[in-house]
Design a protein around this motif. Structure first.
Motif, PDB file in Angstrom:
ATOM      1  N   ASP A 128      17.359   0.300  -8.610  1.00 31.58           N
ATOM      2  CA  ASP A 128      16.560   0.778  -7.491  1.00 31.58           C
ATOM      3  C   ASP A 128      17.209   2.019  -6.873  1.00 31.58           C
ATOM      4  O   ASP A 128      18.441   2.066  -6.708  1.00 31.58           O
ATOM      5  N   PRO A 129      16.427   3.046  -6.511  1.00 28.39           N
ATOM      6  CA  PRO A 129      17.002   4.277  -5.958  1.00 28.39           C
ATOM      7  C   PRO A 129      17.848   4.062  -4.706  1.00 28.39           C
ATOM      8  O   PRO A 129      18.909   4.677  -4.553  1.00 28.39           O
ATOM      9  N   ALA A 130      17.397   3.195  -3.788  1.00 25.02           N
ATOM     10  CA  ALA A 130      18.157   2.956  -2.564  1.00 25.02           C
ATOM     11  C   ALA A 130      19.472   2.255  -2.862  1.00 25.02           C
ATOM     12  O   ALA A 130      20.509   2.543  -2.245  1.00 25.02           O
ATOM     13  N   THR A 180      20.378  -7.376  -7.309  1.00 21.38           N
ATOM     14  CA  THR A 180      20.690  -6.618  -8.522  1.00 21.38           C
ATOM     15  C   THR A 180      21.671  -7.385  -9.409  1.00 21.38           C
ATOM     16  O   THR A 180      22.700  -7.882  -8.937  1.00 21.38           O
ATOM     17  N   ASP A 181      21.358  -7.476 -10.679  1.00 15.72           N
ATOM     18  CA  ASP A 181      22.246  -8.114 -11.651  1.00 15.72           C
ATOM     19  C   ASP A 181      23.232  -7.056 -12.150  1.00 15.72           C
ATOM     20  O   ASP A 181      23.008  -6.396 -13.173  1.00 15.72           O
ATOM     21  N   TRP A 182      24.333  -6.894 -11.431  1.00 13.96           N
ATOM     22  CA  TRP A 182      25.269  -5.812 -11.700  1.00 13.96           C
ATOM     23  C   TRP A 182      25.895  -5.925 -13.087  1.00 13.96           C
ATOM     24  O   TRP A 182      26.146  -4.916 -13.744  1.00 13.96           O
ATOM     25  N   ALA A 183      26.143  -7.151 -13.530  1.00  6.25           N
ATOM     26  CA  ALA A 183      26.789  -7.340 -14.832  1.00  6.25           C
ATOM     27  C   ALA A 183      25.889  -6.934 -15.992  1.00  6.25           C
ATOM     28  O   ALA A 183      26.369  -6.616 -17.080  1.00  6.25           O
ATOM     29  N   ALA A 184      24.576  -6.952 -15.748  1.00  6.52           N
ATOM     30  CA  ALA A 184      23.638  -6.646 -16.830  1.00  6.52           C
ATOM     31  C   ALA A 184      23.296  -5.160 -16.925  1.00  6.52           C
ATOM     32  O   ALA A 184      22.588  -4.745 -17.844  1.00  6.52           O
ATOM     33  N   LEU A 185      23.780  -4.355 -15.996  1.00  3.58           N
ATOM     34  CA  LEU A 185      23.457  -2.930 -16.019  1.00  3.58           C
ATOM     35  C   LEU A 185      24.115  -2.251 -17.213  1.00  3.58           C
ATOM     36  O   LEU A 185      25.277  -2.516 -17.524  1.00  3.58           O
ATOM     37  N   PRO A 186      23.405  -1.358 -17.903  1.00  3.95           N
ATOM     38  CA  PRO A 186      24.002  -0.652 -19.048  1.00  3.95           C
ATOM     39  C   PRO A 186      25.085   0.320 -18.585  1.00  3.95           C
ATOM     40  O   PRO A 186      25.095   0.759 -17.430  1.00  3.95           O
ATOM     41  N   PRO A 187      26.014   0.666 -19.458  1.00  2.94           N
ATOM     42  CA  PRO A 187      27.120   1.562 -19.076  1.00  2.94           C
ATOM     43  C   PRO A 187      26.666   2.888 -18.484  1.00  2.94           C
ATOM     44  O   PRO A 187      27.346   3.446 -17.605  1.00  2.94           O
TER      45      PRO A 187
END
Length: 308
Positions: free
Chosen positions: A44-46, A218-225
């Motif tokens: 999300d942008p914010a 937000t699922d921080w662990a699932a974010l791509p590099p």
């Protein structure tokens, strides 16, 4: 006579440093557009902006403390930092929101409307006048921006078909344009690092409260590099460093001239897209990009005329 000559050379030297800083600003800002387009689908942008502000604030406070700039006077009238941070928070959030649907070059073209907006705010806030040559340059740059925004299609211009991304981002550009003259008005001679850190802290607080539910969801662990790389780049370079550049240049150049360097951004975006293997924009938009470069050259020629 010698004293006056030396003082003039000192002023010219400071103006030159301001111009050089803004060249770096254009390159740093330009890279944010293709990077922002990469991560738009993932965060999300914010949320992205809140995190980048927090990271940049931490780094800036560390630098300020190391340089001995965390003086008591920095913490006076904290409302100033929230006013300035609110404008930049608006700008960054609308930028990443707009990049979900708009092309990077088109968004960069919207960014080039800032000099015209800044000239208006510069007069309203600090009574900075705009010369005839500056007004001509701004008009040419605005025409070039519109050409790119409407993708070189006169029929689209006649129908005033503006994409949603460009519309959203335009409101952020209004905030960005007001930032430069308002900074000049609100600055009380605070050290640059601490002043920037205070603005970033206020921005992190504003967006942290605003986007708290999305941050927690937000699922921080699932974010791509790539998201983490963009967060680091935007926090350290496109936020922290550009804040310092804006403050440095704004105290040495008129606000309209500072924002004139936004005219280089579409050209820099094209160079970055080619370097990143994202391809070139349609040939129809290139005349508009050329007009924005002409606008910058006119403004620099105006600077030279004042020196002679």
């Amino acid at each position: 006579m010698l004293n006056r000559t030396g003082a003039a050379e000192g002023r010219l030297g400071e103006a030159g440093k301001g111009h050089l800083a803004m060249l770096g600003f254009a390159m740093i800002v330009a890279l944010s557009f293709p990077f922002g387009a990469m991560v738009g689908p993932y965060i999300d942008p914010a949320v992205l902006t809140a995190v980048r502000f927090a990271v940049a604030a931490a780094v800036m406070w560390a630098l300020a403390l190391g340089a001995g700039q965390a003086e008591v006077r920095v913490f006076r009238a904290p409302w100033r930092y929230f006013a300035l941070a609110g404008l930049f928070a608006l700008y960054f959030v609308t930028m990443f929101e707009g990049l979900k649907t708009a092309e990077p070059v088109s968004m960069a073209a919207v960014f080039t409307l800032n000099p015209a907006l800044t000239a208006v705010f510069g007069w309203l806030v600090v009574r900075q006048a705009t010369t005839a040559r500056m007004a001509l340059a701004i008009a040419i740059g605005g025409a070039g921006a519109l050409w790119v925004i409407f993708r070189g299609d006169p029929s689209a211009l006649a129908r005033f078909e503006i994409g949603r991304g460009e519309q959203v981002y335009f409101w952020g550009c209004i905030g960005h344009a007001l930032y430069s003259p308002l900074l000049r008005r609100l600055n009380r001679g605070e050290p640059a690092l601490a002043f920037t850190a205070a603005i970033l802290t206020a921005g992190a607080a504003i967006l942290g409260l605003w986007a708290a539910p999305d941050i927690l969801a937000t699922d921080w662990a699932a974010l791509p590099p790539v998201v983490w790389w963009v967060i680091l780049y935007t926090a350290l370079m496109a936020t922290g460093v550009t804040f310092l550049i804006m403050r440095f240049a704004t105290l040495r150049l008129p606000s309209a001239k500072v924002m004139a360097y936004t005219y280089l951004v579409p050209s820099c975006v094209i160079l970055w897209q080619l370097a990143l293997g994202q391809g070139a924009p349609a040939a129809a938009v290139l005349p508009g990009v050329a007009l924005t470069v002409i606008s910058l050259l006119l403004l620099l020629k105006d600077e030279d005329a004042h020196r002679s």
